[in-house]
Design a protein around this motif. Structure first.
Motif, PDB file in Angstrom:
ATOM      1  N   THR A 105       0.931  -1.191   0.002  1.00  0.00           N
ATOM      2  CA  THR A 105      -0.205   0.119   0.025  1.00  0.00           C
ATOM      3  C   THR A 105       0.877   1.341  -0.057  1.00  0.00           C
ATOM      4  O   THR A 105       0.474   2.455  -0.577  1.00  0.00           O
ATOM      5  CB  THR A 105      -0.933  -0.021   1.166  1.00  0.00           C
ATOM      6  N   ALA A 106       1.979   1.195   0.718  1.00  0.00           N
ATOM      7  CA  ALA A 106       2.896   2.485   0.512  1.00  0.00           C
ATOM      8  C   ALA A 106       3.473   2.425  -0.786  1.00  0.00           C
ATOM      9  O   ALA A 106       3.602   3.684  -1.412  1.00  0.00           O
ATOM     10  CB  ALA A 106       4.014   2.158   1.478  1.00  0.00           C
ATOM     11  N   CYS A 107       3.669   1.507  -1.420  1.00  0.00           N
ATOM     12  CA  CYS A 107       4.082   1.556  -3.167  1.00  0.00           C
ATOM     13  C   CYS A 107       3.084   2.232  -3.699  1.00  0.00           C
ATOM     14  O   CYS A 107       2.993   3.015  -4.703  1.00  0.00           O
ATOM     15  CB  CYS A 107       4.529   0.271  -3.300  1.00  0.00           C
ATOM     16  N   LYS A 108       1.749   1.952  -3.443  1.00  0.00           N
ATOM     17  CA  LYS A 108       0.714   2.364  -4.189  1.00  0.00           C
ATOM     18  C   LYS A 108       0.472   3.854  -3.901  1.00  0.00           C
ATOM     19  O   LYS A 108       0.304   4.492  -4.899  1.00  0.00           O
ATOM     20  CB  LYS A 108      -0.758   1.793  -3.882  1.00  0.00           C
ATOM     21  N   GLY A 275     -11.491   9.623  10.058  1.00  0.00           N
ATOM     22  CA  GLY A 275     -10.405   9.465  11.292  1.00  0.00           C
ATOM     23  C   GLY A 275     -11.193   8.508  11.950  1.00  0.00           C
ATOM     24  O   GLY A 275     -12.309   7.996  12.197  1.00  0.00           O
ATOM     25  N   GLN A 276     -10.443   7.890  13.060  1.00  0.00           N
ATOM     26  CA  GLN A 276     -10.960   6.787  14.157  1.00  0.00           C
ATOM     27  C   GLN A 276     -11.812   7.678  15.095  1.00  0.00           C
ATOM     28  O   GLN A 276     -11.648   8.918  15.041  1.00  0.00           O
ATOM     29  CB  GLN A 276      -9.615   6.316  14.779  1.00  0.00           C
ATOM     30  N   ARG A 277     -12.492   6.970  15.787  1.00  0.00           N
ATOM     31  CA  ARG A 277     -13.306   7.374  16.863  1.00  0.00           C
ATOM     32  C   ARG A 277     -13.516   6.662  18.090  1.00  0.00           C
ATOM     33  O   ARG A 277     -13.069   5.435  18.154  1.00  0.00           O
ATOM     34  CB  ARG A 277     -14.949   7.540  16.384  1.00  0.00           C
ATOM     35  N   VAL A 355      -6.849  11.659   9.515  1.00  0.00           N
ATOM     36  CA  VAL A 355      -5.815  11.065   8.709  1.00  0.00           C
ATOM     37  C   VAL A 355      -5.024  12.550   8.037  1.00  0.00           C
ATOM     38  O   VAL A 355      -3.895  12.747   8.077  1.00  0.00           O
ATOM     39  CB  VAL A 355      -5.978  10.130   7.535  1.00  0.00           C
ATOM     40  N   LYS A 356      -5.838  13.343   7.552  1.00  0.00           N
ATOM     41  CA  LYS A 356      -5.162  14.698   7.099  1.00  0.00           C
ATOM     42  C   LYS A 356      -4.348  15.335   8.227  1.00  0.00           C
ATOM     43  O   LYS A 356      -3.194  16.122   7.966  1.00  0.00           O
ATOM     44  CB  LYS A 356      -6.421  15.594   6.550  1.00  0.00           C
ATOM     45  N   GLU A 357      -5.121  15.462   9.256  1.00  0.00           N
ATOM     46  CA  GLU A 357      -4.413  16.136  10.615  1.00  0.00           C
ATOM     47  C   GLU A 357      -3.170  15.353  10.905  1.00  0.00           C
ATOM     48  O   GLU A 357      -1.983  16.072  11.222  1.00  0.00           O
ATOM     49  CB  GLU A 357      -5.306  16.174  11.699  1.00  0.00           C
ATOM     50  N   TYR A 358      -3.001  14.060  10.878  1.00  0.00           N
ATOM     51  CA  TYR A 358      -1.909  13.344  11.048  1.00  0.00           C
ATOM     52  C   TYR A 358      -0.853  13.732  10.050  1.00  0.00           C
ATOM     53  O   TYR A 358       0.423  13.904  10.292  1.00  0.00           O
ATOM     54  CB  TYR A 358      -2.091  11.925  10.857  1.00  0.00           C
ATOM     55  N   ALA A 359      -1.266  13.573   8.682  1.00  0.00           N
ATOM     56  CA  ALA A 359      -0.397  13.998   7.523  1.00  0.00           C
ATOM     57  C   ALA A 359       0.224  15.468   7.708  1.00  0.00           C
ATOM     58  O   ALA A 359       1.418  15.626   7.430  1.00  0.00           O
ATOM     59  CB  ALA A 359      -1.010  13.842   6.139  1.00  0.00           C
ATOM     60  N   ARG A 360      -0.531  16.521   8.216  1.00  0.00           N
ATOM     61  CA  ARG A 360      -0.081  17.826   8.580  1.00  0.00           C
ATOM     62  C   ARG A 360       0.836  17.898   9.490  1.00  0.00           C
ATOM     63  O   ARG A 360       1.938  18.405   9.328  1.00  0.00           O
ATOM     64  CB  ARG A 360      -1.212  18.786   8.585  1.00  0.00           C
ATOM     65  N   ILE A 361       0.639  16.922  10.474  1.00  0.00           N
ATOM     66  CA  ILE A 361       1.580  17.096  11.786  1.00  0.00           C
ATOM     67  C   ILE A 361       3.044  16.477  11.288  1.00  0.00           C
ATOM     68  O   ILE A 361       4.249  16.545  11.693  1.00  0.00           O
ATOM     69  CB  ILE A 361       0.997  16.180  12.869  1.00  0.00           C
ATOM     70  N   GLN A 362       3.027  15.489   9.963  1.00  0.00           N
ATOM     71  CA  GLN A 362       4.181  15.031   9.529  1.00  0.00           C
ATOM     72  C   GLN A 362       4.765  15.880   8.440  1.00  0.00           C
ATOM     73  O   GLN A 362       5.407  15.712   7.686  1.00  0.00           O
ATOM     74  CB  GLN A 362       4.126  13.723   9.134  1.00  0.00           C
ATOM     75  N   THR A 363       3.778  17.157   8.234  1.00  0.00           N
ATOM     76  CA  THR A 363       4.257  18.081   7.142  1.00  0.00           C
ATOM     77  C   THR A 363       4.075  17.640   5.736  1.00  0.00           C
ATOM     78  O   THR A 363       4.963  18.081   4.629  1.00  0.00           O
ATOM     79  CB  THR A 363       5.750  18.894   7.411  1.00  0.00           C
ATOM     80  N   GLY A 372      -4.847   2.776   0.530  1.00  0.00           N
ATOM     81  CA  GLY A 372      -5.193   1.825   1.312  1.00  0.00           C
ATOM     82  C   GLY A 372      -6.403   1.890   2.532  1.00  0.00           C
ATOM     83  O   GLY A 372      -7.081   3.133   2.385  1.00  0.00           O
ATOM     84  N   SER A 373      -6.584   1.258   3.445  1.00  0.00           N
ATOM     85  CA  SER A 373      -7.653   1.188   4.316  1.00  0.00           C
ATOM     86  C   SER A 373      -7.213   2.379   5.416  1.00  0.00           C
ATOM     87  O   SER A 373      -5.762   2.893   5.382  1.00  0.00           O
ATOM     88  CB  SER A 373      -7.660   0.017   5.250  1.00  0.00           C
ATOM     89  N   MET A 374      -8.274   2.916   6.328  1.00  0.00           N
ATOM     90  CA  MET A 374      -7.653   4.026   7.172  1.00  0.00           C
ATOM     91  C   MET A 374      -6.742   3.592   8.158  1.00  0.00           C
ATOM     92  O   MET A 374      -5.689   4.391   8.313  1.00  0.00           O
ATOM     93  CB  MET A 374      -8.802   4.138   7.983  1.00  0.00           C
ATOM     94  N   ASN A 375      -6.555   2.249   8.574  1.00  0.00           N
ATOM     95  CA  ASN A 375      -5.496   1.793   9.248  1.00  0.00           C
ATOM     96  C   ASN A 375      -4.299   1.652   8.694  1.00  0.00           C
ATOM     97  O   ASN A 375      -3.052   1.912   9.290  1.00  0.00           O
ATOM     98  CB  ASN A 375      -5.874   0.415   9.939  1.00  0.00           C
TER      99      ASN A 375
END
Length: 416
Positions: A105-108, A275-277, A355-363, A372-375
């Protein structure tokens, strides 16, 4: 003394404009040395008649031109993940020639965002790099820290077989880059009482590389709104004359506000995303935790309910039932935003980061699509090298390679 000065540095030294220098160059009053991409530099000898005293050549004038690649430097990356390191190096102006990653999934994710990247999916042990001999400037990789046993007085490459560092070192051996950049968790410094790191340095040394003192960089001081710390291991081909300096930290840290609100890092507030709940009871408990707080801010009976046996074991456990505040960097992201030991709760809303907040925290940029799936997406983002941290390191790599290339060009011109 420096071997050369850029156009901007020379303008500062002579207190003239860059346009004046270009005119002097065209009329022959003060000739520059032209390098690839029409890059102008000046040798100390050419400037002697224009300055008073030798000491002026000791000045270090910062110039952003140092960070603009004067040629397309090539990168070969192992353990590429979702592209944090590669994207940061791309921002620095470098070109990825090959990226290897095992996770499908990372390759995708990589292929979706950069169809032109040469993404090689699969076990790195089965990838041959010999076709890239002499064609790669930098080999990079975030290999896991696996211990290997010492055999005799010195650790050799073969003693590291079966570890992913061996594959990193093999890529270096097969391609012979000018530099190699390894990154890892801070814990590598003390892993196996420091023997693992010492062994890695010895192996790269045997391959003909001088390894700089490994350094732990704190992401929050490099435009990353997160407390993540990463160890960098820099190898330079012996006798090349390349001089690399680790990036200098900013004076102020980035905060969660910088990640999720419009400002320094992003032009807009974070876009909505899934995102997760939390389960109902956990949400009731997390509702009691203030921004910047954690489990010790709960009523004692709730502390015992939530912590169970951990309540009696002592220690801070500051990641448990943790709600991040707006005015601090986020704690280091993990592969899941809602694990009990590493809670990362939104400051205002009682929920894990999306997931978008997660991604922004990683810039990561907002247009970077994770497959891939949310997880699986949380896992890719949580395992990534922060893009801005990779960018900061990449800029210094470009600067070091620029200086090397200019020196090579000057030697060739003046020895002709």
């Amino acid at each position: 003394m420096k071997n050369f000065y850029s156009l901007a540095e020379t303008a500062d030294l002579l207190t003239v404009s860059k346009e004046t220098l270009r005119r002097w160059d065209d009329t022959g009053k003060l000739k520059s040395t032209r390098l690839p991409n029409n890059y102008r530099v000046y040798t100390p000898e050419s400037l002697k008649q224009y300055v008073q005293g030798k000491s002026i050549f000791e000045l270090e004038v910062m110039d952003e031109n140092h960070y603009i690649p004067i040629k397309p430097y090539s990168v070969l990356e192992l353990f590429a993940g979702a592209g944090g390191m590669a994207l940061g190096l791309e921002k620095a102006g470098m070109k990825c020639q090959l990226l290897n990653e095992l996770d499908k999934t990372a390759c995708k994710t990589l292929k979706t965002n950069r169809p032109d990247w040469n993404v090689v999916e699969g076990d790195v042990a089965k990838v041959c790099f010999k076709n890239y001999f002499g064609k790669i400037d930098v080999v990079t990789g975030g290999f896991p820290c696996q211990a290997f046993s010492y055999a005799g007085k010195k650790l050799g490459l073969e003693d590291a077989r079966g570890t992913l560092f061996y594959e990193f070192a093999r890529a270096v051996k097969e391609t012979q880059p000018l530099m190699c950049v390894g990154e890892n968790v801070k814990g590598l410094v003390t892993h196996d009482d420091g023997k693992t790191l010492k062994g890695m340095i010895e192996i790269l040394s045997d391959l003909g590389y001088d390894v700089l003192e490994p350094q732990v960089l704190k992401s929050a001081y490099f435009k990353v709104p997160q407390k993540r710390e990463r160890l960098f291991l820099i190898g330079i081909r012996r006798n090349s004359g390349i001089q690399f300096n680790y990036p200098k930290p900013m004076q102020e840290m980035m905060t969660l506000t910088d990640a999720l609100k419009a400002g320094i890092l992003y032009a807009t507030d974070v876009p909505e995303s899934p995102g997760q709940r939390y389960p109902a009871r956990k949400k009731e408990i997390m509702d009691m935790v203030p921004p910047g707080g954690y489990w010790r801010d709960l009523p004692e009976d709730v502390q015992k309910e939530y912590m169970l046996k951990s309540y009696y074991l002592g220690g801070g456990k500051t990641g448990m039932a943790r709600r991040i505040s707006w005015d601090e960097p986020c704690l280091t992201l993990t592969t899941s935003p809602a694990q009990k030991q590493t809670e990362r709760c939104h400051p205002d809303e009682t929920r894990p980061f999306t997931v978008k907040e997660y991604a922004r925290i990683q810039t990561f940029p907002d247009d970077w699509q994770f497959m891939g799936s949310m997880n699986q997406i949380y896992k890719q983002i949580g395992n990534a090298v922060p893009v801005n941290l990779a960018h900061a390191v990449g800029k210094e790599v470009v600067k070091a390679l620029n200086q090397f290339m200019i020196q090579q060009e000057l030697r060739a011109k003046f020895s002709a």
